[in-house]
Design a protein around this motif. Structure first.
Motif, mmCIF file in Angstrom:
data_model
loop_
_atom_site.group_PDB
_atom_site.id
_atom_site.type_symbol
_atom_site.label_atom_id
_atom_site.label_comp_id
_atom_site.label_asym_id
_atom_site.label_seq_id
_atom_site.Cartn_x
_atom_site.Cartn_y
_atom_site.Cartn_z
ATOM 1 N N GLU B 604 0.835 -1.206 0.000
ATOM 2 C CA GLU B 604 0.000 0.000 0.000
ATOM 3 C C GLU B 604 0.863 1.247 0.000
ATOM 4 O O GLU B 604 0.569 2.221 -0.706
ATOM 5 C CB GLU B 604 -0.939 -0.029 1.206
ATOM 6 C CG GLU B 604 -2.079 -1.004 0.978
ATOM 7 C CD GLU B 604 -2.586 -1.660 2.256
ATOM 8 O OE1 GLU B 604 -3.536 -2.448 2.142
ATOM 9 O OE2 GLU B 604 -2.034 -1.385 3.341
ATOM 10 N N ALA B 608 0.833 4.038 -2.881
ATOM 11 C CA ALA B 608 0.627 5.450 -2.566
ATOM 12 C C ALA B 608 1.780 6.278 -3.108
ATOM 13 O O ALA B 608 1.574 7.362 -3.684
ATOM 14 C CB ALA B 608 0.497 5.637 -1.057
ATOM 15 N N THR B 642 -6.728 1.192 -6.271
ATOM 16 C CA THR B 642 -7.140 1.637 -4.944
ATOM 17 C C THR B 642 -8.603 1.292 -4.698
ATOM 18 O O THR B 642 -8.969 0.805 -3.622
ATOM 19 C CB THR B 642 -6.942 3.159 -4.824
ATOM 20 O OG1 THR B 642 -5.640 3.472 -5.241
ATOM 21 C CG2 THR B 642 -7.176 3.616 -3.403
ATOM 22 N N ARG B 645 -8.830 -2.217 -3.976
ATOM 23 C CA ARG B 645 -8.287 -2.520 -2.655
ATOM 24 C C ARG B 645 -9.301 -2.210 -1.562
ATOM 25 O O ARG B 645 -9.404 -2.924 -0.578
ATOM 26 C CB ARG B 645 -7.015 -1.692 -2.444
ATOM 27 C CG ARG B 645 -6.339 -1.901 -1.117
ATOM 28 C CD ARG B 645 -5.600 -3.222 -1.098
ATOM 29 N NE ARG B 645 -5.182 -3.593 0.234
ATOM 30 C CZ ARG B 645 -5.735 -4.580 0.936
ATOM 31 N NH1 ARG B 645 -6.732 -5.281 0.426
ATOM 32 N NH2 ARG B 645 -5.298 -4.897 2.143
ATOM 33 N N TYR C 5 -4.018 7.518 2.754
ATOM 34 C CA TYR C 5 -5.074 7.783 1.786
ATOM 35 C C TYR C 5 -5.245 9.282 1.558
ATOM 36 O O TYR C 5 -5.241 9.762 0.429
ATOM 37 C CB TYR C 5 -6.383 7.165 2.299
ATOM 38 C CG TYR C 5 -7.510 7.176 1.298
ATOM 39 C CD1 TYR C 5 -7.728 6.112 0.448
ATOM 40 C CD2 TYR C 5 -8.386 8.256 1.229
ATOM 41 C CE1 TYR C 5 -8.761 6.117 -0.462
ATOM 42 C CE2 TYR C 5 -9.433 8.271 0.321
ATOM 43 C CZ TYR C 5 -9.620 7.190 -0.516
ATOM 44 O OH TYR C 5 -10.651 7.199 -1.418
#
Ligand code: NA
Ligand code: NA
Lengths: 127, 931, 122, 166, 89, 508
Positions: B604, B608, B642, B645, C5
């Motif tokens: 992840e 990112a 994403t 995910r 995020y």
């Protein structure tokens, strides 16, 4: 999950992963565009095949029925990857991308990009 | 017969001249006079009632909530003005039929005139402040139309605009004043307002209300310092000057002062402002009148001066002064109207109004000269003429006040000075025009005008004489009854309307004025020389200069602000966003809520990182457009990963498909756009943009963090609970799309369809230059359709269609659906276009993409309407399970048809866009612009 | 995870906004696309982040919020339509105006003046 | 023309589609077989205008063998490439070769080119306009170019010729 | 064991993706970047399949299939762009 | 059919627009069919809306649960007096624009009538929907339709204006989605009434987040409404559009204004605790500055279309003032003014077009040019429209401004509202008088007789339809104001909406 299934799945997975990585390493390390095209078209496709095979076995085992649709992706890639490579090689030749010094017959790019038949070494030298 | 007939008749009267114009001038004139004549008859019919002391009111409800109750009121004051307006108005109409030349549009002229008359009459008859104001504004507008009647002349247009601007400004102040009074009193009804004098005067906002009302009155009545527009309004045809700018409209301001006299007068502020303004106007008008060479100019300044005189009288705050003011209103209207008409005759017969050229006209037009002389004598205040009486009352009242304390003596002295000047300019009007040697270089040989052109003047002159000789008999009752409107409390004070009051101070002042005036006129030449030292300021030039300059400044400001730079507009938009969202966000002591961050793993973090790097790379590399496009493809790819995910497979699929189609689209477009961005913005701008972008990114991230770290209750549980039982599908997202919120989807495909139509519009007749080589200067490859690519593409097509069918069919229960399936189909067909080219595909695909879009949306919408047959609201879904032998349970659902509509629309829209875009370089390009 | 995020959302917003503020159509289109990604991720996350709970009944115990997903899907489609329109519009502008500045002409405060400006006036 | 040939212009394609459908749905239920058959009929019909007639597969069994042979080659080739890639770069001596081909049909050339790309260190870079020469990029060129040419011609081209019998 | 294998492969794919991005950003030629992008597509398929195995679900299959299909179209389009500028003609 | 009234005004143009794309309406030569069809559709839309209005007036606000999914879960169409009034206005404007376009605009490019119908559908939907995300969708429908309409007819100016307009609105749409995400993420709902109930139950910190979302929405609506400093796009865009399109666009700013009225009196209304009146500190200065900047623009405008565009900005500022006073009376006054300003500015765009049509190359620029062919007709139309828009009696603008002035409540409101509105009126009068005198009275030579540019009856019909409405809403001012008053009162009455939609939750 039986041990042997897990072993097979894991091994296939690791092999697949390795080839995927190797393909990208090739892309990273190799010295000219033509060489770099070999990496993704071969190693990565095979690597992915490994992972898909592993997933197929694993999911079939997990779901209790044969899960073969992963094969379709492999099939698809096997059909398309060479075309992609072909088009990109054409593009590279068209762009007159330099070949690495050690490349033999690099003069062929000239005739190839014009889709002419090859000329002998002597002709190439004189022209 | 209702009072409302009066305005109604007049409004109808506006149409009469337009209709009657074709029947000839005489018919038109008579017809035009008919309805105002009827209105006058109606007014006359109620005279006895008004003289009996009654105030007649009538109401007609209109918009009561806004205080707009139409209501008319006739009291003495209104009666006086109504008679002036209609009486003089009829004479003017008659006069104008001779004045205007044959080729001029007399119908239009009369229509404007009657419009004005209606408005003016509505002012004096109004019993409601707002209604009064409406009429007030219409007088400004109709005055604008009348002044600019000769619209091809620059001075007419400018004069008209100036008048409109000044009176319009005053009018808006007046509205504010009226609204304020309405607020204070609680009603706009004049009957109520006129009885609330004490309430108003005692209110804290009285000064504001007073000044606002006075602003309206003073601008309309051309009081100093707003007097400058009136002389320029003389660009109007003379009947207009006679009617509007002497007898009636300018008197509207005076009327207003008189109307509000019982309510607003009686205070020191009133006295000071009104009387001082009046005095200043009186003197300045009289003084400037002396120096005019234009006949109408002289009369215009004289009008200003007389209006000042009346204002001064109303400002003096004594009862007798008010009565004198009313008396002078009547007298001035009569003699000034006749003077203007006389001036018009002279202009009409000689072709000029320049008093330096007009000399000795008595010889040529003795009748007219006699009439003019009588009126001018009245203006000068010579005994036996009506002007004398009111002016003497004026002198008397200037003596009878102490408001300026020890300086009070100045007022009678200045009043006498004004009287002297009045006599002087009146003398000039008579002597300079009718005597004083021979005329010089007149355009026409002067002669008496047509017989009946003098008729209105004669009537007015007779009135001047009669009032001057037997005043009490003529207008005693009218004056008395109108005075009671101003002085409602108690009986009127003693006053006497007679020629001889004995030897007293006012008589002495009159005598001084007459002889002083003659003296001034005799020694006028040194005065002219003195005055000529001062550069004459043309109010029109100054005014226009100020307006032009103002507008230029404003335009400069405007152009600086809106410089047509999109970058600035977007920056402003975003800065506003920053300011507005930062303020609440700053109040948040910590962005983090009480949910803990979920754990992350290396994959992840890597994703990112890739996402951020490619996003930033897109920004950095945007000048190399192809590279930027590749970089943004990575962003799109990772965004879809994403979604996958975070448990949103549908989104992942959609994002992916859209991403590819968009990139293809961009590539198609990029062919026609520059390949690189050559010049770039200044470094300063880049720093600014980086700043805005960084702050905004920060704010968005903060808000996002604040949201996703806090728990919340949502309506989604309902969807999960009802997806299967109510929507018949297990893929909740899809059930939301085609059922729970199918309406959104219907809108969404409509958007897509319209976009495709719009794009088709953009592509028609587009003239593009095609680069023949790439940015490196390498000519394009000659291998248009590589055989290997062609071969593989055509083998893949059935496979792709199968996959798209698969994605479509399973959508309701598993990730997929019409939209993604549509995109897959489109991409498969686009792939054929890429491989085979337009020329090959065109004859082979007979699909009409436009129809496909229409049918797609139609199908979806019809599915929605279908539920009406079952008496359910639009888009109510239906589904059922059927047990079929051998096969098992299968589900049929209306949502599938809806989704099919989506599918067709997507295919149609995407292909309409991409295929037509592809056609641009071929002979199939869209060229028909007209449908 | 949440921090990571929002970091991505923030960076994409940053990049999108920066591109939107450029003076030529193509980067602006890229910026709008980028902003679109950021917006979609933002809207998506308003249902909170859920790692293993696709909203397919019977496939898991906890479900991700399906509503924002549906909203984002609609937003993606609409965004696609809009981007398609602006892309073709920039082509049209290039054809009609002879350059690809968003203002139809070179901005007055652009400091650099490349001699090899790509323009073809016919 | 019989209804069957009209409905099924390309029976092999249709069969393949049905198989793929069943694989996609991971289901061999009757419902899916019916649905798949319907699609397998409709889709080729829809695609027919966009299809150019292709040579028929004459020896299917030989084809299967060929596929497995290629798969095997792919695995072997990849190990070789992997070693090259991971090893020192200077050992790599790439080069181009032009391979004269005898195949006429585009489909067959495509198959050959794809095979060449998927297998040992070779990549079909270009096809001459007259379709007589396939330019191949070789990642690690043996000293004798002919080795590559003969490998491709003998191992793959001949097999393809055999499968399609031309 | 499988857990470990999945994690190992995850790391391998991550490294692969980073290498791809490096090539994508560095180039030097446009073709290099396109090759890198194409490789990224394929590596993403691997990653997504891995997610599927990790979460024991086949919901990711369509995403993988679509990447395979669409990635091909995208790469071909990029290639065609370099060759001809006009990808549909 | 009566049960489905609230959805009909959306469906009629939707189906209509789709049918226009299909035979027997599609195709170059079938434009007569299209004209007949599209006229019928416009009339049908108006008729349906009138029925709806009637029903709403008699039985109170109606709700329509699409798909039979009840609030707060499904998408609700909520026909309250305000929404219905605006839909009627839209239909009316659509009819006038459509008729005007028959003069030839509709044949200057493809898809005019279908896209016009979609435009009407989008606007109508935006007014009727009571779901925040559905509002976004309808915003996009009306925007994409407006993009397509804006380029109708082609030309450099239109393309350039469209580039600005589209890009700005795409940024705006992104902001809308950010706002939606924020509001959904805090309240967990999308129904406007439900959201207003949820807002009041949030903790103080969550309210702060919701406030940020609300502020974003204000920017979004502000951009659509063209309030300062987001107004720059408007004059150029509207001036570039072909006349019937610009006329229809006159309602589009009102969609933004409507959004502000709806969202900030319902979601962030009195029940919202500390968020109640949160935009108050912003809206006053923005409204005042918008009027000022619009007035500046009016004075600085080089042509009548730009001037009209700036008049639209003034009207938006004036409406915001009415909003900022925050009483039902002021809101009602604002609604009346909204009807008036929309109709008249639409008419002015058309008049500008007709004037331009007769002045040769100078079109409607304020320069000396040849004489207009029909000075009496165009002069009268211009005169009436100018009087009305400047707020001069006896036309609708006067009533509109008057009741807004009357609704100013406190002394400070009075000072601001009165002075700004009145001074702006004066400057507008000055600008319009200059414009009119230049356009009609300053001309160089007479026109070429062979040059026939007389306006068509379609054009006259379209404009008349709009202009006649002005005296009508004056004469029938009392019922109209009563209606707007009712609409305002219903807008402020959250509990009524909540009970119509049978929502459960905290009520105050
Ligand atoms: Na003289
Ligand atoms: Na093309």
């Amino acid at each position: 999950m039986s041990f042997w299934v897990e072993v097979i799945v894991s091994i296939l997975l690791i092999i697949g992963g390795t080839f995927v990585l190797v393909g990208s390493i090739g892309l990273f390390r190799l010295k000219d565009v033509y060489c770099r095209l070999h990496g993704p078209t071969k190693a990565t496709t095979v690597g992915l095949g490994g992972i898909l095979l592993s997933s197929m076995i694993y999911m079939s085992h997990h779901n209790g029925y044969l899960s073969i649709h992963e094969l379709l992706i492999t099939l698809f890639l096997v059909i398309t990857a060479p075309v992609t490579a072909h088009i990109l090689a054409k593009a590279a030749m068209h762009h007159k991308v330099k070949t690495m010094e050690a490349t033999r017959n690099s003069h062929m790019v000239t005739t190839a990009r014009e889709q002419r038949p090859p000329v002998s070494d002597n002709d190439a030298g004189s022209s | 017969m209702s009072l409302f007939w009066i305005p109604v008749l007049l409004v109808l009267g506006v149409l009469v001249p337009i209709i009657c114009e074709r029947f000839g001038r005489n018919v038109c004139t008579v017809a035009t006079m008919a309805l105002p004549g009827l209105a006058l008859a109606k007014i006359l019919s109620i005279v006895p009632e008004v003289f009996a002391g009654n105030v007649i009111t009538e109401y007609l409800s209109w918009i009561p909530s806004a205080g707009l109750i139409l209501s008319l009121r006739v009291d003495g004051l209104a009666l006086l003005f109504a008679l002036l307006i209609l009486g003089i108005g009829l004479l003017i109409i008659f006069y104008a039929s001779y004045y205007l030349s044959e080729e001029e549009a007399i119908g239009r002229f009369y229509a404007y005139l009657i419009l004005f008359m209606t408005a003016m009459l509505s002012i004096v008859l109004a019993n409601n402040l707002l209604q009064l104001w409406m009429a007030w504004e219409i007088t400004s507008i109709s005055s604008f139309l009348l002044i600019s009647f000769w619209s091809s002349k620059s001075e007419s247009r400018k004069g008209a605009r100036m008048a409109l601007t000044v009176t319009g400004a005053g009018g808006l102040a007046l509205l504010a004043g009226f609204l304020l009074i309405g607020d204070i009193v609680g009603s706009y009804d004049l009957s109520v307002v006129l009885n609330s004098g004490d309430t108003i005067r005692d209110h804290a906002l009285y000064p504001v209300a007073l000044l606002l009302v006075l602003a309206g009155a003073f601008t309309k009545s051309a009081q100093f310092p707003f007097h400058f527009w009136l002389p320029h309004a003389m660009a109007a045809p003379t009947p207009v000057s006679a009617y509007l700018h002497s007898a009636t409209m300018v008197k509207a301001g005076i009327f207003l002062l008189a109307l509000f006299y019982p309510v607003l007068a009686g205070t020191d502020l009133w006295f000071f402002v009104v009387s001082m303004t009046g005095l200043a106007t009186f003197l300045i008008g009289a003084y400037l009148a002396l120096f005019q060479h234009d006949l109408k100019g002289l009369l215009a300044y004289s009008t200003i001066s007389h209006l000042g005189l009346i204002t001064l009288l109303l400002g003096i705050n004594t009862q007798l002064a008010a009565i004198a003011a009313l008396f002078h209103i009547m007298n001035h209207a009569v003699f000034k109207a006749s003077l203007f008409m006389a001036a018009g005759i002279i202009d009409h017969e000689t072709g000029t109004r320049d008093m330096r050229r007009l000399n000795g006209l008595w010889k040529y037009m003795p009748h007219t000269a006699t009439l003019a002389t009588v009126s001018a004598a009245s203006m000068a205040g010579i005994p036996l003429f009506n002007g004398f009486l009111s002016k003497e009352m004026f002198f008397a009242e200037t003596l009878d006040q102490v408001a300026l304390g020890s300086l009070s003596w100045m007022i009678p002295v200045l009043a006498t000075l004004g009287g002297i000047l009045s006599v002087a300019y009146s003398m000039r009007f008579i002597h300079d025009v009718f005597f004083n040697k021979e005329p010089e270089g007149l355009p026409k040989t002067p002669a008496e005008p047509p017989r009946y052109m003098k008729f209105p003047v004669e009537i007015l002159v007779v009135i001047c004489l009669l009032v001057g000789i037997v005043p009490d008999f003529m207008i005693g009752d009218l004056l008395a009854i109108s005075a009671t409107a101003l002085l409602p409390d108690g009986p009127l004070p003693e006053y006497s309307l007679s020629i001889w009051h004995g030897l007293n101070l006012p008589l002495l002042m009159s005598v001084i004025a007459i002889f002083g005036g003659l003296l001034v006129y005799a020694y006028r030449h040194p005065l002219y020389r003195f005055q000529s030292q001062f550069r004459e300021t043309d109010a029109k030039l100054v005014f226009e200069g100020i307006m032009q300059g103002g507008i230029q400044q404003v335009s400069r400001l405007h152009n600086t602000l809106s410089n047509g730079s999109l970058q600035r507009y977007i920056a402003l938009l975003l800065i506003l966003v920053i300011v507005m969202t930062a303020i609440p966000i700053i109040q948040l002591d910590s962005a983090a809520g009480n949910l803990t961050d979920q754990a992350v793993n290396g994959i992840e973090i890597t994703l990112a990182m890739l996402l951020c790097i490619s996003a930033v790379a897109t920004a950095i590399l945007h000048k190399q457009r192809m590279i930027a496009l590749i970089a943004i493809s990575v962003v799109g790819l990772i965004v879809s990963i994403t979604f996958a995910r975070f448990s949103a497979p549908d989104l992942a699929l959609t994002q992916l498909a859209v991403e590819i189609v968009t990139v293809i689209l961009l590539m198609l477009a990029l062919f026609f756009l520059p390949q690189k961005t050559p010049a770039d913005s200044a470094p300063k701008r880049i720093v600014r943009d980086l700043g805005i972008a960084a702050i905004l990114g920060g704010i968005v991230a903060t808000i996002n963090y604040a949201i996703i770290t806090r728990p919340f209750d949502s309506i989604s549980d309902f969807f999960i609970a009802n997806s299967k039982t109510g929507g018949g599908g297990t893929n909740v997202v899809n059930v939301i799309l085609v059922d729970f919120r199918g309406f959104d989807t219907l809108g969404e495909i409509t958007v897509l369809g319209i976009a495709a139509l719009g794009i088709f519009k953009l592509l028609t007749r587009i003239r593009l230059s095609m680069p023949t080589a790439n940015d490196k200067g390498i000519a394009w490859s000659k291998d248009v359709h590589p055989p290997i690519l062609v071969m593989i593409s055509q083998s893949l097509l059935p496979l792709a269609l199968l996959v798209s069918a698969y994605i479509f069919i399973r959508g309701h229960n598993l990730p997929g659906g019409g939209f993604i399936a549509g995109l897959v189909t489109s991409v498969a067909i686009i792939q054929q276009y890429i491989a085979h080219g337009v020329d090959w595909i065109k004859p082979r695909i007979k699909l009409n993409y436009q129809n496909l879009i229409a049918w797609g949306v139609l199908l979806a919408a019809l599915t929605g309407v279908g539920s009406w047959l079952f008496d359910r609201p639009f888009l109510t879904s239906w589904f059922d399970y059927f047990d079929i032998p051998w096969i098992g349970k299968i589900e049929l659902a209306s949502a599938i048809i809806f989704d099919l509509g989506v599918y067709l629309t997507v295919v149609g829209a995407t292909l309409l866009i991409l295929a037509n875009l592809g056609k641009l370089t071929t002979e199939h390009r869209p060229t028909v612009e007209e449908e | 995870m949440e921090t990571l995020y929002v970091l991505c959302v923030g960076v994409m917003t940053f990049s999108g906004v920066f591109l939107c503020l450029r003076g030529r159509t193509f980067p602006v289109v890229l910026g709008l696309m980028m902003l679109g990604y950021a917006v979609n991720l933002f809207l998506f996350s308003s249902g909170r982040l859920n790692l293993d709970g696709a909203a397919i009944l019977g496939k898991s115990e906890i479900y991700a919020d399906p509503l924002p997903q549906a909203l984002v899907l609609t937003a993606i489609v609409i965004g696609f339509a809009m981007i398609a329109f602006i892309v073709i519009l920039s082509m049209r502008a290039r054809a009609d105006l002879g350059n690809d500045y968003v203002d139809g002409k070179e901005p007055p405060d652009s400091s650099m003046n490349s001699p090899s400006r790509w323009s073809s006036k016919k | 023309m019989s209804i069957i040939t009209r409905l099924l212009p390309m029976p092999a394609h249709s069969f393949l589609l049905l198989i793929v459908w069943l694989m996609l749905n991971v289901s061999f239920s009757l419902g899916h077989i019916i649905l798949g058959s319907v699609l397998a009929v409709i889709i080729p019909l829809l695609c027919a205008p966009l299809q150019v007639p292709q040579p028929k597969l004459k020896r299917p069994l030989r084809a299967v063998r060929y596929v497995f042979m290629v798969l095997g080659d792919i695995v072997v080739a990849n190990v070789q490439v992997a070693i090259l890639v991971v090893g020192p770069m200077r050992r790599i001596k790439p080069g181009f070769v032009a391979i004269p081909i005898d195949l006429e049909e585009t489909l067959l050339i495509t198959i050959l080119a794809s095979t060449v790309t998927m297998t040992p260190g070779t990549l079909s870079a270009e096809l001459s306009k007259d379709k007589n020469w396939l330019y191949v990029h070789v990642l690690n060129m043996p000293d004798n170019e002919e080795e590559v040419i003969s490998l491709i011609k003998n191992r793959y081209e001949s097999a393809i010729k055999e499968i399609f019998q031309c | 064991m499988l857990e470990t294998a999945v994690i190992c492969v995850g790391i391998m794919i991550s490294i692969a993706l980073i290498l791809n991005l490096w090539r994508l950003l560095v180039g030097p030629d446009l073709v290099d970047r396109i090759v890198a992008l194409d490789t990224m597509y394929i590596n993403s398929i691997a990653l997504i399949m891995l997610f599927g195995m990790y979460n024991k679900t086949s919901l990711y299959f369509e995403a993988a299939l679509l990447i395979a299909m669409l990635g091909f179209v995208s790469s071909v389009a990029f290639g065609k762009y370099i060759l001809r500028g006009d990808i549909i003609e | 059919m009566m049960d489905h009234l609230p959805i009909l005004p959306i469906l009629i143009p939707l189906f209509g627009g789709l049918l226009m794309l299909l035979p027997p309406f599609a195709g170059v030569e079938r434009y007569v069919n299209r004209r007949i069809g599209t006229t019928l559709l416009c009339v049908l839309h108006i008729v349906a809306t009138i029925f709806l209005m009637n029903s709403v007036s008699e039985n109170g606000s109606m709700m329509y649960a699409i798909g039979n999914w009840q609030a707060p879960f499904g998408i609700i169409m909520f026909a309250d007096p305000l929404a219905v009034m605006l839909v009627l206005l839209t239909g009316f404007l659509g009819l006038a624009s459509t008729l005007y376009a028959f003069a030839g605009t509709d044949r200057e490019g493809r898809y005019f009538h279908p896209i016009m119908q979609f435009q009407i559908m989008g606007i109508t939907g935006a007014f009727l929907t009571h779901d925040l995300f559905n509002l976004f969708v309808f915003f996009e429908v009306l925007l994409i339709a407006s993009y397509a309409l804006l380029i109708h007819g082609g030309g450099k100016q239109r393309t350039l204006a469209n580039v600005h307009y589209v890009i700005l609105n795409l940024v705006g749409s992104s902001l809308f989605l950010f706002a939606l995400g924020t509001l959904y993420g805090t309240t967990g709902t999308l129904n406007i009434a439900d959201m207003s109930l949820k807002i009041s139950t949030l903790s103080a910190r969550e309210q702060v987040i919701a406030e940020a979302g609300g502020m974003l929405l204000l920017v979004v609506f502000g951009l659509k409404a063209a309030i300062l400093p987001l107004h720059f796009w408007l004059p150029r865009t509207y001036a570039a559009a072909s006349a019937p399109v610009a006329a229809l666009f006159a309602i589009m700013t009102k969609v933004g204004v409507y959004g502000i009225f709806r969202v900030y009196t319902v979601i962030f209304g009195e029940q919202a605790g500390q968020l109640s009146g949160m935009i108050q500190p912003w809206i006053w200065p923005l409204a005042i500055l918008t009027v000022i900047i619009g007035t500046v623009g009016v004075l600085a405008s080089p042509d009548l279309r730009n001037l009209t565009g700036n008049l639209v900005i003034i009207s938006v500022g004036t409406l915001l003032m009415a909003f900022a006073i925050r009483t039902p009376e002021a809101t009602a006054a604002g609604f009346y003014y909204l009807i008036h300003s929309t109709l008249i500015s639409a008419a002015l765009f058309m008049i500008a077009d007709m004037i331009g049509q007769q002045r040769g190359k100078a079109v409607d620029r304020f320069v000396i040019a040849r004489k207009v062919q029909q000075p009496a007709l165009l002069g009268l139309m211009f005169f009436v429209a100018a009087m009305a828009i400047a707020g001069l009696p006896p036309f609708s603008g006067f009533i509109g401004k008057l009741i807004i002035l009357q609704s100013a409540f406190s002394d400070s409101d009075k000072v601001w509202v009165w002075s700004i509105v009145l001074i702006s009126s004066l400057l507008t009068i000055i600008a319009l008088s200059r414009a009119g005198t230049t356009l009609f009275w300053r001309h160089a030579g007479d026109r070429d007789k062979a040059d026939k540019t007389a306006v068509s009856y379609w054009q006259i019909g379209g404009v008349s339809l709009l202009l006649i409405a002005s005296p009508l809403i004056v004469i029938y001012g009392a019922p109209v104001i009563k209606y707007t008053g009712h609409a305002a009162q219903q807008l402020h009455d959250l509990s009524a909406a909540v009970s119509v939609m049978q929502l459960k939750g905290v009520q105050q």
